[in-house]
Design a protein around this motif. Structure first.
Motif, mmCIF file in Angstrom:
data_model
loop_
_atom_site.group_PDB
_atom_site.id
_atom_site.type_symbol
_atom_site.label_atom_id
_atom_site.label_comp_id
_atom_site.label_asym_id
_atom_site.label_seq_id
_atom_site.Cartn_x
_atom_site.Cartn_y
_atom_site.Cartn_z
ATOM 1 N N GLY A 145 -47.119 -35.280 -3.622
ATOM 2 C CA GLY A 145 -47.231 -33.904 -3.134
ATOM 3 C C GLY A 145 -46.737 -33.794 -1.707
ATOM 4 N N SER A 146 -47.070 -34.803 -0.886
ATOM 5 C CA SER A 146 -46.615 -34.819 0.495
ATOM 6 C C SER A 146 -45.102 -34.971 0.570
ATOM 7 N N GLU A 147 -44.526 -35.856 -0.253
ATOM 8 C CA GLU A 147 -43.078 -36.063 -0.278
ATOM 9 C C GLU A 147 -42.365 -34.778 -0.688
ATOM 10 N N PHE A 148 -42.920 -34.086 -1.675
ATOM 11 C CA PHE A 148 -42.323 -32.860 -2.175
ATOM 12 C C PHE A 148 -42.302 -31.794 -1.078
ATOM 13 N N LEU A 195 -52.591 -32.512 0.251
ATOM 14 C CA LEU A 195 -53.816 -31.895 -0.255
ATOM 15 C C LEU A 195 -53.572 -31.243 -1.609
ATOM 16 N N ALA A 196 -52.439 -30.542 -1.737
ATOM 17 C CA ALA A 196 -52.113 -29.885 -3.000
ATOM 18 C C ALA A 196 -51.919 -30.908 -4.106
ATOM 19 N N MET A 209 -45.505 -20.701 -3.204
ATOM 20 C CA MET A 209 -45.008 -21.131 -4.504
ATOM 21 C C MET A 209 -44.671 -22.623 -4.449
ATOM 22 N N MET A 210 -44.075 -23.067 -3.336
ATOM 23 C CA MET A 210 -43.744 -24.478 -3.185
ATOM 24 C C MET A 210 -44.997 -25.340 -3.076
ATOM 25 N N MET A 225 -48.669 -29.273 -6.261
ATOM 26 C CA MET A 225 -49.820 -29.682 -7.060
ATOM 27 C C MET A 225 -49.379 -30.385 -8.335
ATOM 28 N N ALA A 226 -48.233 -29.945 -8.880
ATOM 29 C CA ALA A 226 -47.770 -30.503 -10.145
ATOM 30 C C ALA A 226 -47.272 -31.935 -10.009
ATOM 31 N N ASN A 227 -47.170 -32.444 -8.766
ATOM 32 C CA ASN A 227 -46.779 -33.837 -8.578
ATOM 33 C C ASN A 227 -47.915 -34.785 -8.939
#
Length: 228
Positions: free
Chosen positions: A160-163, A64-65, A146-147, A152-154
């Motif tokens: 974003g999901s992988e991160f 989502l992010a 923060m993570m 979001m920056a992905n």
């Protein structure tokens, strides 16, 4: 040409942050440990279910992010390739300097989480562990949010999901150990020692990443792999 795999960096961030999670999330295991008293195998099973649900929830929120971050990154597409790695350097530096405690925490979520935990007491230990695991991302935790902000920056749901998934997996080893070996570990490692280890690891990670990214400051080098 520096190669920065941000999923790997997120995993390291999880390892660093897990020292914080031990104090915040570790006691949550008590909510299903009581029901599993005298049944070590069942406690391990429910604790594993808690982590599966928790990491799954991380991945969903990360997706989502990442989706929400697509438009901002498109607006700054020329520099999007170096945004996330440098944000990770900043994140590590904040933790290393002990400034992560100053990060804003969504206190408005504290009450819903408390209600979920109380409601979960009516369930079996297995269901309780799964429900609390799914709700864990709602905890008012500065490093965790923060993570999610960095996810979001992905700039995409998948990345974003992988991160977020990599971050969650990084928190798993130490937190699982603390939950399953809480009694044997208590008193052996002081909180102040854990904090020093956490800050040392964070500063080290920040310095290493900053050194590898130094060529991107003047545009002389590009990042080979920004978002793996």
């Amino acid at each position: 040409m520096p190669a920065i795999d941000t999923s790997a960096a997120a995993f390291i961030a999880g390892l660093v942050t897990s020292l914080h999670c031990v104090g915040m999330c570790g006691p949550l295991s008590g909510s299903w440990a009581t029901s599993a008293a005298g049944k070590p195998a069942r406690f391990i099973q429910t604790t594993m279910l808690y982590h599966i649900a928790r990491i799954t929830s991380y991945a969903l929120i990360g997706a989502l992010a990442g989706t929400l971050g697509i438009l901002p990154l498109k607006m700054f597409h020329s520099g999007a390739g170096i945004i996330l790695p440098w944000l990770l350097v900043l994140a590590f530096a904040l933790v290393g300097l002990g400034l992560d405690n100053w990060l804003p925490k969504p206190a408005l979520l504290a009450m819903p989480v408390a209600r979920i935990r109380i409601a979960a007491l009516r369930f079996s230990a297995t269901t309780r562990a799964a429900v609390i695991g799914l709700a864990t991302p709602l905890l008012p935790c500065g490093p965790l949010y923060m993570m999610f902000a960095l996810a979001m920056a992905n700039g995409s749901a998948i990345r974003g999901s992988e991160f977020a998934l990599a971050f969650g997996l990084g928190t798993l080893p130490l937190l699982f150990l603390a939950q399953t070996q809480l009694h044997s570990l208590s008193g052996r490692v002081q909180p102040a020692t854990l904090k020093k280890i956490q800050r040392t690891l964070a500063i080290t990670a920040a310095l290493i990443m900053a050194w590898r990214l130094r060529g991107t400051l003047d545009g002389s080098e590009e990042i080979a792999a920004c978002c793996h």
